[in-house]
Design a protein around this motif. Structure first.
Motif, PDB file in Angstrom:
ATOM      1  N   VAL A 118       0.861  -1.185   0.000  1.00 22.96           N
ATOM      2  CA  VAL A 118       0.000   0.000   0.000  1.00 22.96           C
ATOM      3  C   VAL A 118       0.896   1.233   0.000  1.00 22.96           C
ATOM      4  CG1 VAL A 118      -1.950  -1.121   1.117  1.00 22.96           C
ATOM      5  CG2 VAL A 118      -0.174  -0.082   2.522  1.00 22.96           C
ATOM      6  N   SER A 119       0.446   2.281  -0.678  1.00 20.92           N
ATOM      7  CA  SER A 119       1.280   3.481  -0.776  1.00 20.92           C
ATOM      8  C   SER A 119       0.421   4.718  -0.993  1.00 20.92           C
ATOM      9  CB  SER A 119       2.296   3.348  -1.927  1.00 20.92           C
ATOM     10  OG  SER A 119       1.620   3.256  -3.176  1.00 20.92           O
ATOM     11  N   ALA A 120       1.037   5.857  -0.753  1.00 17.59           N
ATOM     12  CA  ALA A 120       0.420   7.163  -1.009  1.00 17.59           C
ATOM     13  C   ALA A 120       1.421   8.011  -1.770  1.00 17.59           C
ATOM     14  CB  ALA A 120       0.024   7.836   0.296  1.00 17.59           C
ATOM     15  N   LYS A 121       0.959   8.636  -2.855  1.00 16.02           N
ATOM     16  CA  LYS A 121       1.796   9.538  -3.646  1.00 16.02           C
ATOM     17  C   LYS A 121       1.207  10.941  -3.576  1.00 16.02           C
ATOM     18  CE  LYS A 121       3.466   8.436  -7.742  1.00 16.02           C
ATOM     19  NZ  LYS A 121       3.546   8.150  -9.200  1.00 16.02           N
ATOM     20  N   ALA A 122       2.029  11.881  -3.139  1.00 13.61           N
ATOM     21  CA  ALA A 122       1.595  13.279  -3.032  1.00 13.61           C
ATOM     22  C   ALA A 122       2.315  14.106  -4.082  1.00 13.61           C
ATOM     23  CB  ALA A 122       1.893  13.818  -1.636  1.00 13.61           C
ATOM     24  N   PHE A 123       1.560  14.857  -4.865  1.00 18.02           N
ATOM     25  CA  PHE A 123       2.121  15.747  -5.882  1.00 18.02           C
ATOM     26  C   PHE A 123       2.368  17.112  -5.235  1.00 18.02           C
ATOM     27  CE2 PHE A 123       0.101  12.398  -8.168  1.00 18.02           C
ATOM     28  CZ  PHE A 123       0.911  12.188  -9.270  1.00 18.02           C
ATOM     29  N   LEU A 124       3.619  17.428  -5.013  1.00 15.38           N
ATOM     30  CA  LEU A 124       3.980  18.656  -4.307  1.00 15.38           C
ATOM     31  C   LEU A 124       4.039  19.861  -5.226  1.00 15.38           C
ATOM     32  CD1 LEU A 124       6.772  17.326  -1.930  1.00 15.38           C
ATOM     33  CD2 LEU A 124       4.295  17.410  -1.570  1.00 15.38           C
TER      34      LEU A 124
END
Length: 297
Positions: A118-124
Motif C-alpha cells: 500500500v502506498s500514497a503519492k503526493a504531488f507537491l
C-alpha cells in the motif's frame, strides 16, 4: 530470499499530452494522456484499476555444481484512487506461481497470494492545474506480510526461495519528476526500501531503485517508451550471516509499447532486459516479460 534479487524495479510509462480533444470517462475534460498504473496525472476522484502480468526468473550458483533455478509467473492486481487533486492512494495484491529447481532436479512449487503493498503519492508541485508540463511527487508506502507460509505435505516449511513473501514489514519512500514536451515525456524517479527481518531469520538488504525513461506518443491511441531501470542493494542475511550470492548493482533496458483501444483502457507490453550485472557471487537473471491493462472507471 534469493528470489528478491530479481524483483522488478519500477515499471510504467510516462504521461504524454497530445493536442486532440479526447475526454476521459472520469473527468470528461479532454485528457488524452496514455498512462500506466503509477504514473497518472492527478485530479480529484480519479479511480483506476490495473492488472500486470510478469514472467521472470534467475539462476543462483554454479551450473552442474550447486545451481538453484527459480521461475515465477506473477499477476499484480492494483487499485489507485485520488481523494484529493494532489494525492493518490494505491494498493497492489500479487498472485504468484513459483517453481524452484535444484541441480539434483528436485523441485518445489508454490502458488497463492503474495505480500500486499500500500502506498500514497503526493504531488507537491505542478505548474498547471491540468495537463501540467512539470510534476514533482513524493511516495511513501509499506509492504505487508500477507503471504501465507507454504508447507510441504508433511507440514515442514518450504524453502525460502519457494515462499511467496518474506514475512516482514518493509517501508519504502521515493521521489519522482515528470516533464512533458509536445509528443514527448520524461520520468526520473528513485525509491528506497528498508526491509525488516522476516520468516526464518531472513532479512533482505536495503535497496535503492531508480528509473530514467522517455516516451514518445505520435498518436492519441499509441505510444512507445524506453526506460533504464537500476537497483543498488546490500546483500541479504539470515540471522546475521550474509548471503554469498546477491547484493550489488543491476540495470535493465526497458522498452514498452502502449495502446489504447478505447478512451478508458490502456494496454502496455514490454520486456526488461538485464544488460549490466554486478551482483555479488553467481546470479544470472532472465529477461522479464510483462503486459498490463489499466481501466478508468
Amino acid at each position: 530470499m534469493k528470489a528478491s534479487l530479481a524483483l522488478l524495479l519500477f515499471c510504467g510509462a510516462v504521461l504524454v499530452p497530445v493536442s486532440s480533444a479526447w475526454a476521459c470517462a472520469t473527468c470528461a475534460c479532454g485528457d488524452p494522456t496514455l498512462t500506466s498504473m503509477g504514473t497518472e496525472q492527478p485530479f480529484s476522484g480519479r479511480l483506476r484499476l490495473s492488472t500486470t502480468l510478469r514472467a521472470w526468473g534467475h539462476t543462483v550458483g554454479q551450473e552442474r555444481v550447486d545451481a538453484l533455478r527459480l521461475r515465477e509467473a506473477r499477476m499484480d492486481v492494483s487499485v489507485a484512487y485520488a481523494p484529493l487533486p494532489w494525492l493518490f492512494l494505491s494498493a497492489t495484491l500479487p498472485l504468484q506461481a513459483r517453481e524452484v529447481r535444484s541441480v539434483s532436479l528436485a523441485r518445489e512449487r508454490g502458488w497463492g497470494v503474495g505480500d500486499v503493498e500500500v502506498s500514497a503519492k503526493a504531488f507537491l508541485y505542478q505548474d498547471r492545474e491540468f495537463s501540467a508540463d512539470h510534476l514533482f511527487s513524493v511516495l511513501a508506502g509499506v509492504k505487508l506480510p500477507t503471504a501465507p507460509r507454504l508447507r510441504a505435505a508433511d507440514g515442514t516449511l518450504l524453502d525460502l526461495d519457494t515462499q511467496l513473501g518474506s514475512g516482514s514489514v518493509d517501508p519504502l519512500a521515493g521521489v519522482a519528476y515528470q516533464h512533458f514536451r509536445g509528443d514527448w515525456s520524461f520520468l526520473v524517479s528513485a525509491t528506497g526500501f528498508l526491509p525488516t527481518r522476516g520468516m526464518l531469520g531472513f532479512r533482505a538488504g536495503p535497496s535503492l531503485r531508480a528509473t530514467l525513461a522517455a516516451q514518445y506518443q505520435p498518436a492519441p491511441r499509441w505510444a512507445v517508451r524506453l526506460g533504464l531501470d537500476s537497483r543498488v542493494e546490500a546483500a541479504a542475511e539470515i540471522d546475521g550471516e550474509k548471503e554469498e550470492n546477491g547484493g550489488g548493482v543491476i540495470s535493465y533496458a526497458s522498452p514498452d509499447v502502449l495502446f489504447s483501444p478505447s478512451t478508458d483502457i490502456v494496454v502496455a507490453a514490454g520486456v526488461r532486459v538485464p544488460f549490466f550485472n554486478r551482483l555479488h557471487g553467481r546470479v544470472a537473471p532472465t529477461p522479464i516479460a510483462m503486459m498490463s491493462v489499466a481501466y478508468d472507471l
